[in-house]
Write an enzyme that holds these catalytic residues in place. Structure first.
Site, short mmCIF file in Angstrom:
data_model
loop_
_atom_site.label_atom_id
_atom_site.label_comp_id
_atom_site.label_asym_id
_atom_site.label_seq_id
_atom_site.Cartn_x
_atom_site.Cartn_y
_atom_site.Cartn_z
N SER A 37 27.19 -17.71 29.03
CA SER A 37 26.05 -17.23 29.81
C SER A 37 26.25 -15.76 30.18
O SER A 37 26.35 -14.93 29.29
CB SER A 37 25.84 -18.10 31.04
OG SER A 37 24.55 -17.90 31.57
N ASP A 81 17.66 -24.48 25.85
CA ASP A 81 18.36 -23.82 26.97
C ASP A 81 17.33 -23.25 27.94
O ASP A 81 16.53 -22.39 27.57
CB ASP A 81 19.25 -22.71 26.43
CG ASP A 81 20.20 -22.15 27.48
OD1 ASP A 81 19.84 -22.13 28.67
OD2 ASP A 81 21.30 -21.71 27.11
N HIS A 103 22.30 -25.84 28.53
CA HIS A 103 22.64 -24.43 28.68
C HIS A 103 24.02 -24.23 28.12
O HIS A 103 24.99 -24.82 28.60
CB HIS A 103 22.60 -24.03 30.15
CG HIS A 103 23.00 -22.60 30.40
ND1 HIS A 103 22.49 -21.55 29.67
CD2 HIS A 103 23.87 -22.06 31.28
CE1 HIS A 103 23.02 -20.42 30.10
NE2 HIS A 103 23.87 -20.70 31.07
#
Length: 515
Positions: free
Chosen positions: A234, A457, A485
């Site tokens: 991320s 996601d 995610h």
């Protein structure tokens, strides 16, 4: 500059660094203990004549890490680095570092890793490396992670006390109908910024992503490595992007999993995330409508039931735990966002929505608390404060409340089911000016970089991961079909692609799909 989807007052903060709250169990995983291994010379990438777009100055500080054993195979330590790299002889900060040494005597080298945020302490990755990575990785790499400056034990930014969280993150009306209600939001934002300035002081202007990338190079130097590999989840992709741009010749291999669009304007980034979460929610509700066993089935119309529930909560917040704040629309939205990070939470959300429809907001509050990493004893990590401080250190703009409201008007209706907000967030308005805004990410000269994006996601939609790959000089997008995610670990296909790249330096073809 990137700005998060949701503010800490008007909107929830959706950052997700590998869905930190969603992987609490990973953080709790036991550390493995094995014997030491020998360390032959690592296989390195041929960097040819590539040069950095930003001239790397010769080192002016000799860095070292003071290690202490945690287990037979795991070490913890500290490295001292300049607070401001432009003033290497000036004030310093200490960063918490952890290392889990490779299992095999066929050690390749060091794998840096970051779990995202910004704001998440990352030293836990090395402490629990066998829970984060397949044995194929931990056998061949020393996994090294650290709490980035401003997080965890590394001069962590702590703006407010635990008993103030419900005021700052639970009391605001995200759909103000009067000037007075809007003024209350502005005042709350200013109070929060003032608290951060009072407690953190000058540190606030030196905890941005550029300096964290420079910290990575300081750690590399302290370890005596010419090149290192990297795995970022991320926001860790953004950190990795800055690092590969500033220090390309030190990159052996790099993987960005669940990446945001590094060049999006703040409003575009927010639009991408709103749409991503709304799409995930629509998928959840459609499945619930089609499944009579879903706790929020509502005679086959979960969508209409959700819309009615949100309107009711906006009109009259729900009761929750004794002594806690009522569950208003802001808290409920955060709870749903938390559940969207993985299908594993959808069953929990079904029950929470059912209870909410019956007037009980406790389960929604518990989901929101998980998002903010609230412990059973009522203590919070500094994740949320660090998230905002680091984001604002990266962001050059300081829009006025009126300018922020004007921008917010462009987002009304983009994701109406989950995000009915009508005003700005005033997210960085009252924070100190950014001294070192985040640089443009190019990865020029760093060689092939693997970018993983998942089809479902919500936080970093596939389109944004694709844009990260496109922004890199040699980005290789790997698409994972999943409602998650980040994609590593979803299936054996993506794990094998990761192994081929990290271990054998066989970069995947751009557009590889793992179903």
């Amino acid at each position: 500059m990137r700005r998060p989807l949701l503010s800490s007052r008007r909107r929830t903060i959706v950052w997700r660094c590998a869905a930190i709250a969603a992987i609490t169990a990973v953080f709790a995983a036991a550390c493995t203990t094995d014997s030491d291994s020998s360390e032959p010379a690592p296989e390195t990438r041929d960097v040819g004549t590539a040069t950095s777009p930003v001239t790397d100055p010769p080192p002016v500080v000799e860095y070292s890490i003071d290690w202490e054993p945690v287990t037979e195979r795991i070490d913890g330590g500290w490295i001292t680095v300049p607070l401001d790299y432009a003033d290497p002889a000036g004030p310093t900060i200490d960063l918490r570092v952890a290392r889990r040494r490779a299992d095999s005597d066929e050690r390749i080298g060091v794998l840096f890793s970051n779990n995202g945020g910004p704001g998440a302490a990352a030293s836990t990755i090395a402490l629990n490396a066998s829970a984060w990575f397949d044995s194929s990785i931990t056998e061949r790499f020393d996994v090294v992670s650290w709490d980035p400056r401003g997080t965890g034990e590394s001069a962590g930014v702590d703006c407010i006390d635990d008993d103030e969280y419900d005021r700052y993150f639970g009391s605001a009306d995200i759909t103000p109908e009067t000037d007075e209600e809007r003024a209350d939001l502005v005042a709350l934002a200013q109070d929060f910024a003032n608290a951060c300035i009072q407690r953190a002081g000058d540190v606030l202007q030196h905890i941005g992503t550029n300096n964290s990338a420079r910290d990575m190079d300081a750690i590399r130097q302290a370890l005596g490595e010419t090149q290192v590999s990297y795995f970022g989840f991320s926001y860790g992709s953004e950190l990795g992007g800055v690092w590969t741009t500033l220090f390309p010749t030190t990159v052996r291999a790099a993987i960005f999993d669940g990446a945001s669009d590094p060049n999006a304007e703040p409003i575009d980034h927010e639009r991408q995330q709103r749409v991503g979460f709304e799409n995930a929610l629509d998928t959840f509700l459609a499945e619930c409508t089609a499944d009579s066993d879903c706790d929020f089935h509502n005679d086959g119309d979960a969508e209409a039931a959700f819309d009615a529930l949100w309107a009711a909560i906006d009109e009259s917040p729900l009761s929750s735990e004794e002594g806690r704040t009522a569950v208003n629309l802001g808290i409920a939205t955060t709870a749903v966002a938390q559940a969207m990070y993985s299908e594993r939470f959808w069953g929990v959300l079904e029950g929470a929505l059912r209870d909410a429809a019956n007037g009980d907001g406790v389960a929604l509050l518990q989901l929101r608390d998980a998002y903010f990493q609230r412990s059973p004893s009522g203590e919070y990590s500094n994740l949320i404060e660090a998230f905002q401080a680091i984001s604002c250190a990266d962001q050059e703009e300081r829009p006025t409340p009126d300018e922020d409201d004007s921008e917010a008007e462009q987002l009304v209706g983009v994701a109406p089911r989950l995000f009915p907000q009508t005003t700005g967030s005033y997210f960085c308005t009252f924070f100190p000016a950014a001294l070192d805004p985040r640089i443009e990410i190019t990865g020029e000269g760093a060689g092939p970089i693997m970018v993983i994006g998942t089809t479902g996601d919500p936080s970093t939609p596939l389109a944004s991961s694709r844009l990260m790959a496109d922004s890199l000089e040699d980005g290789r997008l790997v698409i994972v079909e999943a409602n998650e995610h980040t994609g590593y670990g979803v299936n054996q296909c993506v794990n094998d692609v990761v192994d081929d790249y990290l271990i054998h330096l066989e970069a995947p073809a751009d557009g590889t799909v793992c179903a």
